[in-house]
Design an enzyme around this catalytic site. Structure first.
Site, PDB file in Angstrom:
ATOM      1  N   ALA A 206      17.228  20.188  24.215  1.00  0.00           N
ATOM      2  CA  ALA A 206      18.535  20.609  23.695  1.00  0.00           C
ATOM      3  C   ALA A 206      19.116  21.701  24.580  1.00  0.00           C
ATOM      4  O   ALA A 206      18.577  21.995  25.648  1.00  0.00           O
ATOM      5  CB  ALA A 206      18.377  21.114  22.264  1.00  0.00           C
ATOM      6  N   ASN A 207      20.225  22.278  24.171  1.00  0.00           N
ATOM      7  CA  ASN A 207      20.788  23.435  24.883  1.00  0.00           C
ATOM      8  C   ASN A 207      21.396  24.395  23.867  1.00  0.00           C
ATOM      9  O   ASN A 207      21.387  24.129  22.672  1.00  0.00           O
ATOM     10  CB  ASN A 207      21.804  22.975  25.940  1.00  0.00           C
ATOM     11  CG  ASN A 207      22.968  22.223  25.324  1.00  0.00           C
ATOM     12  OD1 ASN A 207      23.726  22.764  24.533  1.00  0.00           O
ATOM     13  ND2 ASN A 207      23.096  20.943  25.665  1.00  0.00           N
ATOM     14  N   ARG A 208      21.942  25.502  24.354  1.00  0.00           N
ATOM     15  CA  ARG A 208      22.358  26.581  23.457  1.00  0.00           C
ATOM     16  C   ARG A 208      23.738  26.401  22.834  1.00  0.00           C
ATOM     17  O   ARG A 208      24.223  27.286  22.146  1.00  0.00           O
ATOM     18  CB  ARG A 208      22.377  27.909  24.223  1.00  0.00           C
ATOM     19  CG  ARG A 208      21.023  28.387  24.647  1.00  0.00           C
ATOM     20  CD  ARG A 208      21.157  29.767  25.310  1.00  0.00           C
ATOM     21  NE  ARG A 208      20.010  30.046  26.146  1.00  0.00           N
ATOM     22  CZ  ARG A 208      18.835  30.442  25.689  1.00  0.00           C
ATOM     23  NH1 ARG A 208      18.646  30.606  24.395  1.00  0.00           N
ATOM     24  NH2 ARG A 208      17.844  30.673  26.524  1.00  0.00           N
ATOM     25  N   ALA A 272      28.408  20.009  25.047  1.00  0.00           N
ATOM     26  CA  ALA A 272      27.461  20.293  26.140  1.00  0.00           C
ATOM     27  C   ALA A 272      26.446  19.155  26.129  1.00  0.00           C
ATOM     28  O   ALA A 272      25.390  19.240  25.502  1.00  0.00           O
ATOM     29  CB  ALA A 272      26.788  21.637  25.909  1.00  0.00           C
TER      30      ALA A 272
END
Ligand code: CTP
Length: 395
Positions: A206-208, A272
């Site tokens: 995942a990402n932030r 994102a």
């Protein structure tokens, strides 16, 4: 509303007389400043007759030199119509060479500009750079439109019709430039949040991204009357009201949901999206085998949703991408604009606290140039983006 109309030098100034009449008929209180250039095209007497009050023009006249600050504080909105190339240049650079430019610098009222000039002057990089600067500060634009000019020439630079200027004014929200109904009848598709790319049934990449910016854009577009489809990755922010939300997990699901939502007039790719996924997701939870060490993940490239929709047979009329960068923000964004085939790129520097944070500092990169926007709450960035989109659809 208390409306200060600044009339600068353009042959289109006669149309502003009609605008003043319409504005007063709609219940606005109007005062006017006529610049020296403006006075070459319409008379003070005509402006006075239509506003029903004095016409301000001279910074150094006794009553004006005392009154320019008071005059700057009076209006709730300022409309610069017509705005000549010279007026835009003075506004952009904060010059105070006459009463109009001094009042513009001294006032905190939101400004709506209706330019009118020769197409070559409008298209000149100097004018376009001034416009980008003004837009970056939240100045709204109404027109110009394309069409026949006073000279035997046509192109972009023609003054907006007075009734449309009044409509733009009543649509406009302070600092944003457009309001309710401006995008009525348009379908906007927005992606938001991160994607989760599974490794096995319990783990994922995942990402932030929090989805805050994308969700705020969906809400802002809906507030302008657009029908909005929001395709969101896993986020904890609430669904915006009045928006159709479709939840997905992976990049491939996000692409499928976006394609299924077409046709759309507007596409804003704020998600994102993970660039890579694990090539073969394990069907069972991966176990630590004694002595086997750490596993190596084999990655595969995810589809690029923005690039796919930019080149789609049912391409939305306006395609807006985001560029999350940690260095050479504008340069990378310009390259991304070309590579992904979109119309605008909103570039942001994510080296600080932007991802997951409440504020954002963005640059709007288009084929025409770069607008540097100040650091703003994400909701305000969203309103400005929505307002710019509405402006695009108005012209
Ligand atoms: N995007 C997308 N699909 C992907 C990757 C990105 O739609 N698979 C979109 C994002 O929503 C964003 C834009 O492309 O609007 C830019 O994404 P970003 O990750 O910043 O750039 P990349 O294309 O991944 O390039 P790089 O990682 O080299 O910066």
């Amino acid at each position: 509303m208390k409306l200060l109309v600044i009339i600068s030098g353009s042959v289109a100034a006669f149309k502003t007389l009609m605008f003043i009449r319409l504005a007063r008929a709609a219940g606005h209180e109007v005062r006017a400043i006529l610049t020296e250039g403006g006075a070459r095209f319409v008379t003070r007497e005509a402006v006075a007759a239509l506003t029903g009050g004095p016409v301000h023009h001279d910074l150094w006249a006794a009553e004006e030199s005392i009154g320019h600050i008071r005059l700057a504080r009076w209006p709730e909105r300022i409309v610069v119509a017509p705005a000549s190339a010279n007026m835009l240049a003075r506004m952009a650079h904060g010059l105070t060479t006459d009463l109009a430019s001094t009042v513009l610098l001294a006032s905190r009222a939101p400004v709506l500009v209706a330019p009118a000039m020769n197409p070559a002057m409008w298209e000149h990089p100097a004018t376009q750079a001034n416009i980008a600067m003004l837009r970056g500060r939240g100045v709204g634009f109404a027109g110009p439109i394309e069409g026949a000019m006073a000279e035997p020439e046509s192109g972009a630079g023609r003054f907006i019709e007075p009734a449309d200027l009044l409509a733009a004014l009543t649509e406009a929200r302070p600092g944003a430039g457009a309001g309710a109904g401006a995008l009525a009848g348009r379908h906007a598709l927005v992606t938001s949040g991160p994607t989760h790319e599974p490794i096995d049934p319990v783990r994922y990449i995942a990402n932030r991204s929090s989805g805050r910016q994308g969700h705020a854009i969906a809400a802002a577009l809906a507030a302008l009357g657009a029908r909005v489809t929001l395709v969101s990755g896993p986020v904890s922010v609430a669904d915006p009201a009045g928006v159709r939300v479709q939840r997905v997990e992976t990049a491939r699901e996000m692409l499928a949901a976006c394609e299924a939502a077409l046709p759309a007039d507007i596409f804003v790719a704020a998600a994102a999206v993970a660039d890579w996924r694990v090539a073969a997701e394990a069907t069972q939870k991966m176990k630590k085998e004694p002595g086997a060490g750490a596993p190596v993940l084999n990655m595969a490239l995810n589809p690029d949703i923005l690039a796919t929709l930019s080149r789609h047979a049912a391409r939305p009329r306006l395609v807006v991408g985001f560029a999350a960068e940690t260095e050479q923000v504008v340069g990378h964004a310009q390259a991304k604009l070309a590579r992904k085939g979109c119309d605008w790129v909103i570039a942001n520097d994510v080296s600080g606290d932007v991802m997951g944070g409440l504020e954002n500092r963005v640059h709007l990169v288009t084929a025409q140039g770069v607008e540097d926007w100040p650091r703003l709450p994400k909701e305000e960035v969203a309103s400005r983006i929505a307002a710019r989109i509405a402006e695009e659809f108005r012209s």
